[in-house]
Write a protein that holds these residues in place. Structure first.
Motif, PDB file in Angstrom:
ATOM      1  N   ARG A 171      -7.594   4.289  -0.922  1.00 48.23           N
ATOM      2  CA  ARG A 171      -7.231   3.152  -0.077  1.00 48.23           C
ATOM      3  C   ARG A 171      -7.642   1.838  -0.724  1.00 48.23           C
ATOM      4  N   TYR A 224      -6.884   2.106  13.096  1.00 45.70           N
ATOM      5  CA  TYR A 224      -7.251   1.889  11.691  1.00 45.70           C
ATOM      6  C   TYR A 224      -6.052   1.391  10.887  1.00 45.70           C
ATOM      7  N   ARG A 254      -5.831  -2.210   9.011  1.00 39.43           N
ATOM      8  CA  ARG A 254      -5.566  -2.289   7.570  1.00 39.43           C
ATOM      9  C   ARG A 254      -4.477  -3.305   7.251  1.00 39.43           C
ATOM     10  N   ASP A 282      -5.237  -6.685   5.956  1.00 42.91           N
ATOM     11  CA  ASP A 282      -5.630  -6.855   4.557  1.00 42.91           C
ATOM     12  C   ASP A 282      -4.421  -7.380   3.778  1.00 42.91           C
ATOM     13  N   ALA A 327      -6.346  -3.119  -2.109  1.00 40.22           N
ATOM     14  CA  ALA A 327      -6.931  -3.649  -0.876  1.00 40.22           C
ATOM     15  C   ALA A 327      -7.814  -4.822  -1.261  1.00 40.22           C
ATOM     16  N   PRO A 335     -12.116  -0.855   2.427  1.00 38.81           N
ATOM     17  CA  PRO A 335     -11.449  -0.148   3.517  1.00 38.81           C
ATOM     18  C   PRO A 335     -12.367   0.773   4.301  1.00 38.81           C
ATOM     19  N   VAL A 354      -2.649  -4.950   1.476  1.00 46.26           N
ATOM     20  CA  VAL A 354      -1.952  -3.894   2.224  1.00 46.26           C
ATOM     21  C   VAL A 354      -0.659  -4.481   2.814  1.00 46.26           C
TER      22      VAL A 354
END
Lengths: 383, 72
Positions: free
Chosen positions: A134, A228, A232, A235, A24, A28, A238
């Motif tokens: 994460r 969520y 994410r 990112d 990430a 996160p 991600v």
């Protein structure tokens, strides 16, 4: 399969270098708020707690464990604090302790933590092993990442006990935070305030939800998870990984009109179903998080005999501009808007309180047939 | 760090997982590791190579939020 291989490549790299690999680009999770870190264990008969804040430590078993939490400041009349635990199992043990001694002042605080743990992105509870997973991947089998000791070793945390949990939590939350994650903090603050008011008004925290509350709670948890996951995907790291499971589809525009664009995907890999709402950013997966250059719905997805996948996006909000044949872009599911979700929940609540809604205990449910996507059926079967 | 493929003490569980995935992808772990560590990851699944190289990718960070703990 390709996502598994992508993850394996990262894991082998971590093993080769002996260093965690960042998965990430942004933190996160939110930084913990005045945290109380807890190590919780049981021998099947008693529950044992070792807890620490930044300034004090406390230990106890069973009811004394709740007293230890109270001594560290787990107080319903104070601003909410973050519970930091190593695993969700430990949070569960704490919750079972609270139910066992539910009249204890700290039990109501634990009850609130137990509710909020279901909301991804929450700052109320920080589960160290889940949050760290994460952010990094380690050069070990994934199962070993579920152990706090593994993270201590790989992140070079020399201490042990709850202080080590605090250190790992802060490492995980360090650096730039995903934009918009702060709205999870607002949701936590609202929830804490409601919790305080309910208990002040004489309602017991352990009382089971009414049918309507349970239904609304289920929707709110589901919305939090959707929001969520959507967040994410902003990112870049991600997004880079998501390009290997079809959640993000990088490709090149091969045809475009004012109201429709056809994108030739780099790989025949897409989870974007026909009629699903999508959007796209310009460039490659690592450009995620920038502006959106196209939105609309998937009108068609076809694979030719050369295994070339073409995705047709139509019904945009406005005329398509600034995209030409040859433009590189990445398709993704449309971003989830937390305000729209909140509006949806308000509408749903209004429906539950009127008419003959069976969830509210009025009338009987009516059987209805509908089309269910295969992946939903498979997910339900595996549950 | 004492764990790691190709290091004196291997993580056997990861090795088993890696062998299984490599086999399913039509290669084997020693071949994949040789290709990956040589810096010339040809002849192995592209997703595996992409995962290995992902950490080297320079990420453009967009303006965002640097949060600190309250009171920090």
């Amino acid at each position: 399969m390709t996502r598994n291989l992508f993850d394996l490549g990262q894991r082998l790299r971590a093993a080769h270098t002996g260093q965690p690999v960042e998965i990430a680009a942004y933190a996160p999770v939110l930084p913990p708020v005045n945290p109380i870190a807890c190590e919780v264990d049981t021998d099947g008969e008693h529950i044992y707690l070792t807890a620490a804040s930044d300034t004090a430590t406390a230990t106890g078993a069973d009811r004394a464990a709740l007293a230890a939490l109270a001594a560290l400041g787990a107080d319903l009349t104070a601003p909410h604090r973050t519970l930091v635990v190593g695993t969700a199992r430990e949070a569960g043990l704490l919750a079972s302790l609270a139910h066992q001694y539910r009249g204890d002042p700290a039990a109501a605080v634990v009850g609130w933590w137990d509710q909020r743990i279901d909301y991804p992105g929450t700052e109320a509870v920080h589960v160290v092993t889940e949050a760290a997973r994460r952010r990094w991947v380690l050069g070990v089998h994934p199962d070993r990442e579920r152990e706090t000791a593994t993270w201590r070793e790989w992140l070079g945390v020399t201490g042990t006990g709850p202080q080590a949990l605090l250190t790992i939590a802060r490492m995980t939350a360090s650096g730039s935070t995903l934009l918009d994650l702060l709205s999870a903090a607002r949701a936590d603050a609202d929830s804490w305030e409601r919790h305080q008011k309910r208990i002040t008004a004489g309602r017991d925290w352990w009382m089971p939800d009414s049918r309507i509350d349970a239904a609304m709670g289920l929707v709110a948890r589901s919305h939090a998870a959707e929001w969520y996951e959507s967040l994410r995907m902003n990112d870049p790291r991600v997004a880079l990984a998501s390009a290997h499971d079809g959640s993000v589809v990088p490709g090149t525009v091969v045809a475009v009109t004012d109201w429709e664009a056809i994108i030739e995907a780099d790989q025949p890999l897409s989870r974007l179903r026909v009629d699903s709402a999508v959007e796209a950013w310009r460039g490659e997966p690592i450009d995620a998080g920038g502006g959106i250059c196209l939105n609309g719905r998937v009108q068609a997805a076809t694979i030719d005999t050369n295994a070339t996948l073409r995705v047709t996006v139509g019904r945009p909000d406005r005329k398509i501009k600034g995209i030409d044949v040859g433009s590189r872009l990445c398709l993704r599911p449309a971003s989830v808007d937390s305000y729209m979700q909140a509006n949806g929940r308000s509408l749903m609540a209004a429906k539950l309180f009127r008419g003959s809604n069976w969830i509210a205990g009025r009338g009987a449910p009516v059987a209805r047939r509908g089309t269910v996507p295969l992946d939903v059926v498979v997910a339900a079967a595996s549950d | 760090m004492t764990t790691g493929i190709g290091k004196p003490t291997l993580d056997p569980a990861l090795t088993t997982l890696a062998e299984r995935l490599c086999h399913a992808a039509g290669t084997d772990l020693p071949t994949a590791l040789t290709a990956l560590t040589s810096g010339n990851p040809t002849g192995i699944p592209t997703a595996l190579a992409a995962g290995w190289e992902a950490t080297d990718v320079i990420i453009p960070i967009h303006p965002t939020l640097d949060l600190e703990e309250p009171g920090a």
